[in-house]
Scaffold this motif. Sequence first.
Motif, mmCIF file in Angstrom:
data_model
loop_
_atom_site.group_PDB
_atom_site.id
_atom_site.type_symbol
_atom_site.label_atom_id
_atom_site.label_comp_id
_atom_site.label_asym_id
_atom_site.label_seq_id
_atom_site.Cartn_x
_atom_site.Cartn_y
_atom_site.Cartn_z
ATOM 1 N N VAL A 83 52.014 3.009 42.889
ATOM 2 C CA VAL A 83 51.038 2.068 43.453
ATOM 3 C C VAL A 83 51.109 0.714 42.741
ATOM 4 C CG1 VAL A 83 48.609 1.727 44.048
ATOM 5 C CG2 VAL A 83 49.533 4.038 43.961
ATOM 6 N N GLY A 84 51.595 0.726 41.537
ATOM 7 C CA GLY A 84 51.567 -0.489 40.715
ATOM 8 C C GLY A 84 52.316 -1.654 41.333
ATOM 9 N N ILE A 85 51.710 -2.817 41.243
ATOM 10 C CA ILE A 85 52.422 -4.062 41.616
ATOM 11 C C ILE A 85 51.997 -5.122 40.607
ATOM 12 C CG2 ILE A 85 53.133 -4.090 44.062
ATOM 13 C CD1 ILE A 85 50.250 -5.060 44.706
ATOM 14 N N THR A 86 52.753 -5.210 39.536
ATOM 15 C CA THR A 86 52.448 -6.211 38.513
ATOM 16 C C THR A 86 53.490 -7.321 38.607
ATOM 17 O OG1 THR A 86 51.615 -4.429 37.119
ATOM 18 C CG2 THR A 86 52.053 -6.533 36.025
ATOM 19 N N ARG A 87 53.014 -8.547 38.502
ATOM 20 C CA ARG A 87 53.939 -9.690 38.495
ATOM 21 C C ARG A 87 54.531 -9.822 37.095
ATOM 22 N NH1 ARG A 87 51.814 -14.804 42.033
ATOM 23 N NH2 ARG A 87 51.830 -13.732 44.024
ATOM 24 N N VAL A 88 55.840 -9.668 37.010
ATOM 25 C CA VAL A 88 56.525 -9.750 35.717
ATOM 26 C C VAL A 88 57.422 -10.988 35.734
ATOM 27 C CG1 VAL A 88 58.196 -8.564 34.236
ATOM 28 C CG2 VAL A 88 56.513 -7.241 35.490
ATOM 29 N N THR A 145 58.600 6.344 46.178
ATOM 30 C CA THR A 145 58.371 5.049 46.841
ATOM 31 C C THR A 145 58.999 3.938 46.002
ATOM 32 O OG1 THR A 145 56.262 4.700 45.684
ATOM 33 C CG2 THR A 145 56.148 5.732 47.857
ATOM 34 N N PRO A 146 59.623 2.965 46.657
ATOM 35 C CA PRO A 146 60.140 1.801 45.918
ATOM 36 C C PRO A 146 59.046 0.749 45.732
ATOM 37 C CG PRO A 146 60.734 1.613 48.229
ATOM 38 C CD PRO A 146 59.918 2.878 48.101
ATOM 39 N N VAL A 147 59.261 -0.180 44.820
ATOM 40 C CA VAL A 147 58.411 -1.367 44.684
ATOM 41 C C VAL A 147 59.347 -2.565 44.617
ATOM 42 C CG1 VAL A 147 56.775 -2.636 43.201
ATOM 43 C CG2 VAL A 147 56.594 -0.151 43.402
ATOM 44 N N PRO A 148 59.250 -3.520 45.524
ATOM 45 C CA PRO A 148 58.333 -3.521 46.672
ATOM 46 C C PRO A 148 58.862 -2.649 47.807
ATOM 47 C CG PRO A 148 59.664 -5.531 46.639
ATOM 48 C CD PRO A 148 60.068 -4.744 45.425
ATOM 49 N N GLY A 149 58.087 -2.528 48.881
ATOM 50 C CA GLY A 149 58.548 -1.822 50.088
ATOM 51 C C GLY A 149 58.053 -0.399 50.189
#
Length: 293
Positions: A232-237, A265-269
């Motif tokens: 679920v994580g979406i951190t801007r790095v 699941t991939p991140v993003p997408g």
Amino acid sequence: MKILDGKSLSELIKKEIQSEVASIVASGKKAPHLAAILVGTDGASETYVGSKVKTCGEIGFGSTLIRYDSSVTESELLEKIHEINSNPEIDGLIVQSPLPRHISFEKVTETIHPSKDVDGFHPVNSGRLMQGKPSFVAATPKGIITLLDRYGIETSGKKCVVIGRSNIVGMPMSILMARNSKPGNATVTICHSKTSDLKSYCLEADIIIAALGKPGFLKGDHVKEGAVVVDVGITRVADATKKSGFRLQGDIDFDEVAPKCSWITPVPGGVGPMTIVGLLQNTLMASKKEILF
Ligand code: NAP
């Protein structure tokens, strides 16, 4: 290892919603309408709200974006919410977080009428979810459940670890996985920052849903062979190679974890596009008055 492709599934579901909206409009009724309130100029919030509003347009929903400077007072904001609550043209309302410190997120959430609370954050909706009654479910957990469902991932009887216990992701996610439903019927362990020996719980899990906001937290040695892993994580790095100067990183160390998984699941997408789908589904339900309050 196979990919739970939230991006392509979201495109498919958006087409399904678009065709339902076309039939609604053809029958002489109004299109679903989402209002979004954005306070301030936070870059990530601008992107999220912008993408929600854009998607509404693509699938035939009406949308209204209401912007406020970060100096807006709490009472001005609450007044606007009351106005939207009584506007029959608007079916759903979201207020993008984070809000400035002088505005109470709780007050804002509780002022939105539960019948227009398409983010599912109002205590009436979260309480109904807990009691297994019809409710608007927060968009991210709803999107994840849809993803698991459409990919035919078996959850019944499985051991599931949810990492994170926030009101918008971890807690509702845990309830959805544990409830007597399909998907559901999993035996759920909720882990959080005070969990000792988190790895031992993860190693037992058939399904891991990581929602903690710590990039690359979950490593290969946290995961048993064949597990299903949802990030679920979406951190801007910071990333100097990107035009934007950052990249999005999930809570899973994908390179280490992916080879051990059955599905990931991939991140993003992955979860991100499914979250927008969850919001659109809620707005459609609100416009059809599917849930009585
Ligand atoms: P949050 O409110 O900050 O909650 C984080 C949770 O993780 C808390 O319950 C916290 O425990 C727990 N946690 C923090 N560090 C931990 C650790 N080292 N070990 C175990 N648990 C730990 O965050 P959120 O709003 O739920 O969001 C979580 C992540 O999902 C963020 O990266 C967010 O950006 C992302 N997100 C993505 C989407 C999407 O569409 N893809 C949507 C929403 C959120 P305590 O309760 O003990 O503090």
